[in-house]
Scaffold this motif. Structure first.
Motif, PDB file in Angstrom:
ATOM      1  N   ARG A 144      48.995 142.972   6.761  1.00 33.82           N
ATOM      2  CA  ARG A 144      49.517 141.854   7.553  1.00 33.82           C
ATOM      3  C   ARG A 144      48.701 140.593   7.310  1.00 33.82           C
ATOM      4  N   GLU A 145      47.375 140.729   7.242  1.00 32.30           N
ATOM      5  CA  GLU A 145      46.526 139.576   6.944  1.00 32.30           C
ATOM      6  C   GLU A 145      46.855 138.991   5.577  1.00 32.30           C
ATOM      7  N   PHE A 146      47.141 139.857   4.621  1.00 32.80           N
ATOM      8  CA  PHE A 146      47.489 139.379   3.290  1.00 32.80           C
ATOM      9  C   PHE A 146      48.785 138.580   3.312  1.00 32.80           C
ATOM     10  N   GLU A 147      49.758 139.018   4.102  1.00 31.73           N
ATOM     11  CA  GLU A 147      51.014 138.276   4.206  1.00 31.73           C
ATOM     12  C   GLU A 147      50.770 136.882   4.786  1.00 31.73           C
ATOM     13  N   VAL A 148      49.937 136.812   5.829  1.00 33.69           N
ATOM     14  CA  VAL A 148      49.602 135.513   6.425  1.00 33.69           C
ATOM     15  C   VAL A 148      48.876 134.648   5.402  1.00 33.69           C
ATOM     16  N   PHE A 149      47.927 135.248   4.697  1.00 29.17           N
ATOM     17  CA  PHE A 149      47.153 134.532   3.679  1.00 29.17           C
ATOM     18  C   PHE A 149      48.062 133.988   2.578  1.00 29.17           C
ATOM     19  N   ARG A 150      49.003 134.812   2.117  1.00 27.00           N
ATOM     20  CA  ARG A 150      49.922 134.395   1.057  1.00 27.00           C
ATOM     21  C   ARG A 150      50.768 133.212   1.500  1.00 27.00           C
ATOM     22  N   LEU A 151      51.251 133.252   2.731  1.00 28.49           N
ATOM     23  CA  LEU A 151      52.082 132.162   3.240  1.00 28.49           C
ATOM     24  C   LEU A 151      51.266 130.890   3.447  1.00 28.49           C
ATOM     25  N   LEU A 152      50.007 131.042   3.830  1.00 31.28           N
ATOM     26  CA  LEU A 152      49.123 129.878   3.925  1.00 31.28           C
ATOM     27  C   LEU A 152      48.976 129.229   2.545  1.00 31.28           C
ATOM     28  N   GLN A 154      51.107 129.153   0.314  1.00 31.54           N
ATOM     29  CA  GLN A 154      52.365 128.493  -0.045  1.00 31.54           C
ATOM     30  C   GLN A 154      52.605 127.243   0.784  1.00 31.54           C
ATOM     31  N   GLY A 155      51.605 126.885   1.627  1.00 30.61           N
ATOM     32  CA  GLY A 155      51.700 125.660   2.411  1.00 30.61           C
ATOM     33  C   GLY A 155      52.393 125.796   3.750  1.00 30.61           C
ATOM     34  N   GLU A 156      52.618 127.029   4.200  1.00 27.45           N
ATOM     35  CA  GLU A 156      53.298 127.235   5.478  1.00 27.45           C
ATOM     36  C   GLU A 156      52.344 127.001   6.650  1.00 27.45           C
ATOM     37  N   SER A 157      52.864 126.454   7.737  1.00 27.95           N
ATOM     38  CA  SER A 157      52.069 126.245   8.943  1.00 27.95           C
ATOM     39  C   SER A 157      52.001 127.535   9.759  1.00 27.95           C
ATOM     40  N   THR A 158      51.111 127.545  10.740  1.00 28.86           N
ATOM     41  CA  THR A 158      50.983 128.720  11.609  1.00 28.86           C
ATOM     42  C   THR A 158      52.300 129.034  12.305  1.00 28.86           C
ATOM     43  N   ARG A 159      52.968 127.999  12.776  1.00 28.60           N
ATOM     44  CA  ARG A 159      54.246 128.200  13.473  1.00 28.60           C
ATOM     45  C   ARG A 159      55.315 128.747  12.519  1.00 28.60           C
ATOM     46  N   ASP A 160      55.347 128.224  11.301  1.00 26.44           N
ATOM     47  CA  ASP A 160      56.318 128.710  10.313  1.00 26.44           C
ATOM     48  C   ASP A 160      56.046 130.164   9.940  1.00 26.44           C
ATOM     49  N   LYS A 170      50.117 133.019  18.612  1.00 21.31           N
ATOM     50  CA  LYS A 170      48.786 133.510  18.968  1.00 21.31           C
ATOM     51  C   LYS A 170      48.357 134.649  18.046  1.00 21.31           C
ATOM     52  N   THR A 171      49.286 135.545  17.719  1.00 22.90           N
ATOM     53  CA  THR A 171      48.966 136.658  16.825  1.00 22.90           C
ATOM     54  C   THR A 171      48.600 136.152  15.438  1.00 22.90           C
ATOM     55  N   VAL A 172      49.336 135.167  14.942  1.00 26.55           N
ATOM     56  CA  VAL A 172      49.025 134.590  13.628  1.00 26.55           C
ATOM     57  C   VAL A 172      47.654 133.933  13.660  1.00 26.55           C
ATOM     58  N   GLU A 173      47.328 133.260  14.764  1.00 26.02           N
ATOM     59  CA  GLU A 173      46.015 132.623  14.884  1.00 26.02           C
ATOM     60  C   GLU A 173      44.891 133.661  14.844  1.00 26.02           C
ATOM     61  N   VAL A 185      34.774 131.997   5.203  1.00 29.67           N
ATOM     62  CA  VAL A 185      34.994 130.556   5.274  1.00 29.67           C
ATOM     63  C   VAL A 185      34.923 130.147   6.739  1.00 29.67           C
ATOM     64  N   THR A 186      34.560 128.912   6.999  1.00 27.56           N
ATOM     65  CA  THR A 186      34.277 128.515   8.380  1.00 27.56           C
ATOM     66  C   THR A 186      35.319 127.612   9.017  1.00 27.56           C
ATOM     67  N   THR A 187      36.086 126.886   8.223  1.00 22.99           N
ATOM     68  CA  THR A 187      37.054 125.958   8.799  1.00 22.99           C
ATOM     69  C   THR A 187      38.471 126.282   8.335  1.00 22.99           C
ATOM     70  N   ALA A 188      39.446 125.735   9.082  1.00 21.53           N
ATOM     71  CA  ALA A 188      40.850 125.948   8.744  1.00 21.53           C
ATOM     72  C   ALA A 188      41.191 125.337   7.383  1.00 21.53           C
TER      73      ALA A 188
END
Length: 208
Positions: A144-152, A154-160, A170-173, A185-188
């Motif tokens: 699941r983390e990898f899916e979030v990472f991959r979408l990040l 690709q330029g997707e926002s947390t909401r997207d 909240k779960t994505v955060e 890494v320390t920052t968004a």
């Protein structure tokens, strides 16, 4: 529509028959337990649950079932994770009906089905020595983390991302925080730059 078309394609084969269909991951697990199919075909992106998680769920209720992933997502990004989750093959939707039937019969025959490029890469990874730090970085991310990472990447926002994966913001955060910790890494902005660079350095590998 994709599922119905796939069922019709399979049912036209004299030696194959679709035992059932499922609209959700939960229904897929339930029907796998009831129908005990020889083979279950799943996708990576599903409403409310990752296909990688679904593979493990199906294997838990029906250990004898073979699982083949048919997906639009690049094989080079997901095939190894599918195999680690207990899947027996990966074929991309755009490969066409002939390749799909080949994949189905290969998996039913007890073999693993991936493209030649992916097979070569997996064999190469086994042949290399694995240092103690091999499980660090992107490889250490959960599915699941990898899916979030991959979408990040690709330029997707947390909401997207939340919308695409059927998760709460909240779960994505929480996933983003875990990814940051694992990647050190320390920052968004650092995380996003890391994800973009990783996606650029790991382009899709053409299937053969």
């Amino acid at each position: 529509m994709m599922r119905e078309g796939l069922a019709q394609l399979i049912n036209r084969e004299k030696d194959l028959e679709v035992a059932g269909e499922a609209e959700t991951a939960a229904m897929a697990v339930e029907k796998s337990a009831q129908l005990k199919p020889d083979l279950v075909i799943v996708d990576i992106t599903l409403p409310g649950r990752s296909g990688l998680e679904l593979i493990r769920d199906i294997r838990a209720v029906q250990p004898a079932a073979l699982v083949l992933v048919v997906s639009m997502h690049e094989e080079s990004l997901y095939a190894e994770r599918v195999l680690r989750a207990g899947g027996r093959g990966y074929v991309m939707k755009q490969a066409g009906g002939k390749k799909l039937m080949e994949a189905i019969r290969t998996v039913l025959a007890g073999q693993i089905y991936v493209s030649p490029n992916t097979s070569a890469r997996i064999l190469e990874s086994f042949s290399r020595p694995h240092p103690e730090t091999a499980a660090t970085g992107v490889e250490s991310l959960s599915d699941r983390e990898f899916e979030v990472f991959r979408l990040l990447g690709q330029g997707e926002s947390t909401r997207d991302i939340a919308k695409q994966l059927n998760l709460s913001v909240k779960t994505v955060e929480v996933h983003r925080l875990n990814i940051k910790n694992k990647l050190k890494v320390t920052t968004a902005s650092e995380l996003i730059h890391f994800a973009v660079r990783w996606m650029q350095s790991n382009p899709p590998v053409p299937n053969e």
